[in-house]
Design a protein around this motif. Structure first.
Motif, PDB file in Angstrom:
ATOM      1  N   PHE A  90      25.106  41.698  43.233  1.00 29.62           N
ATOM      2  CA  PHE A  90      25.303  41.364  41.823  1.00 29.62           C
ATOM      3  C   PHE A  90      26.138  40.107  41.625  1.00 29.62           C
ATOM      4  O   PHE A  90      26.209  39.572  40.522  1.00 29.62           O
ATOM      5  CB  PHE A  90      25.929  42.550  41.074  1.00 29.62           C
ATOM      6  N   HIS A  98      24.017  41.551  35.893  1.00 29.59           N
ATOM      7  CA  HIS A  98      25.351  41.604  36.476  1.00 29.59           C
ATOM      8  C   HIS A  98      26.198  42.670  35.787  1.00 29.59           C
ATOM      9  O   HIS A  98      26.929  43.435  36.433  1.00 29.59           O
ATOM     10  CB  HIS A  98      26.023  40.228  36.357  1.00 29.59           C
ATOM     11  N   HIS A 344      33.124  37.057  36.958  1.00 31.47           N
ATOM     12  CA  HIS A 344      32.892  37.271  38.389  1.00 31.47           C
ATOM     13  C   HIS A 344      34.193  37.424  39.171  1.00 31.47           C
ATOM     14  O   HIS A 344      34.182  37.310  40.399  1.00 31.47           O
ATOM     15  CB  HIS A 344      32.061  36.124  38.969  1.00 31.47           C
TER      16      HIS A 344
END
Length: 399
Positions: A90, A98, A344
């Motif tokens: 991911f 995601h 992220h």
């Protein structure tokens, strides 16, 4: 307008004078042009962010993508685009894909759940310190301590059976390309690891136990997604933490006043870990691709352009961290970009912190006269890949 930056090799180097300092030319660039145009190896005209504010702005901006196939890579010699992320990986996806993976995993890596692992981390740490003491001085920290602890922890988290853990660590260790191994060795190890994870996922589906992988088998993930996600979690949780344990120990040994401070003040551990993460880093840089026109620091980044973010340079920006080349365990280093920033940001950062807060003070307390067994300039440290690594760290101490 200034000429585009082209000396990409500087992004993957440290100063020839010091293993943890930036190349002087890269430091000068950050002071003069913290966001500058850059020519990539494939000829793409993109950007390089070296200033802290510019790097953080790119990582936080919702208009930038981490999809592998959209990124132009700054590594010298890489001129072909990467394939799209495989199922389960991911990191190389944007929302909503995601977000789906992230939500599934978020409850597995909460600070509370990770704290429940703290006792096991302490047990594994003591076991490895005992092993070092039994072998005696000198000993390679990476082999006996830095790599085994994260391997044991990730095995505990994923539910790898105790009888498989030695095999599991051997397979995982073989995935990293080091001196003496070949790409064929690495491919074979990766295939063996993927096969093992696949077997483990199927076993968890049939007979779930109390672990993260078993819990994920009750989600809507397919077997293929679970295979990929298991391998991703393993690799991310294993090699990054092992790398930081090795590099942090190296950094402390060449800064003996800071090592003494950590050994003599147990309350220093939390802040010390943040400073060591800032100072050593985990990898040199990350890349984002603009999905739309975006203005960063007064510069227009056009849709389709890649931006390389130098975490090393940003973490040493004196505008954010005064006297950044000094290792100062009493510094407030919160806000460093070692775990990246934005959507992220590293999901396993709480686990990594627990391991580091346990392993580093325990090591310097058990062996108070710890020192390098070879000159610092001979320590084989690799910075020319996406994850830094001390290949070997031979240490000595008095019995």
């Amino acid at each position: 307008m200034a000429e585009p930056f082209t000396k990409l090799e500087l992004l993957f180097q440290r100063s020839p004078e010091h293993p943890f300092h930036l190349p002087p030319e890269l430091a000068r660039l950050r002071e003069e042009q913290p966001l500058v145009q850059m020519t990539y190896p494939d000829g793409h005209e993109g950007w390089l962010a070296t200033g802290y504010d510019q790097a953080r702005a790119v990582l936080a901006h919702p208009g930038f993508s981490n999809r592998y196939e959209l990124l132009h890579m700054p590594m010298p010699g890489i001129t072909e685009p990467a394939p799209p992320a495989s199922p389960g990986d991911f990191l190389g996806l944007d929302a909503p894909e995601h977000t789906r993976y992230r939500r599934l995993l978020a409850g597995k890596f909460t600070p509370r759940r990770i704290r429940l692992l703290a006792d096991r981390v302490a047990e594994f740490t003591t076991e490895r310190l005992d092993a070092m003491q039994r072998q005696g001085s000198p000993a390679d920290l990476m082999e006996l301590y830095a790599r085994p602890i994260p391997a044991l922890v990730i095995c505990e988290l994923l539910g790898v059976p105790y009888t498989d853990r030695e095999k599991f660590q051997h397979l995982a260790d073989g995935v990293v390309l080091r001196d003496g191994t070949t790409p064929e060795d690495q491919i074979a190890a990766l295939k063996g690891l993927q096969d093992y994870i696949s077997e483990l996922v199927l076993a968890k589906r049939a007979n779930p136990t109390d672990d993260v992988l078993s819990e994920l088998t009750t989600s809507d993930l397919t077997d293929e997604e679970l295979f990929g996600l298991g391998a991703f979690l393993l690799f991310a949780g294993l090699h990054t933490t092992a790398s930081v344990i090795g590099m942090a120990t190296f950094a402390l040994l060449i800064n003996p006043d800071q090592l003494a401070a950590l050994r003599n003040d147990p309350d220093l551990a939390d802040g010390a870990v943040e400073e060591l993460l800032r100072y050593t880093g985990i990898g040199p840089c990350t890349v984002r691709a603009a999905l739309e026109d975006a203005e960063i620091d007064g510069r227009l980044i056009k849709a389709g352009e890649s931006v390389t973010v130098s975490m090393d340079a940003a973490n040493r920006d004196p505008g954010k961290f005064p006297n950044p080349d000094a290792l100062d365990l009493r510094r407030n280093a919160t806000g460093h970009l070692t775990f990246v920033h934005g959507v992220h940001q590293c999901l396993g950062q709480h686990l990594a912190r627990i391991e580091l807060r346990t392993a580093l003070p325990a090591l310097v307390t058990r062996f108070p006269d710890l020192s390098l067994a070879i000159p610092a300039e001979e320590v084989p440290m690799h910075t020319n890949s996406n994850i830094y690594e001390v290949e070997k760290l031979p240490l000595t101490w008095n019995a």
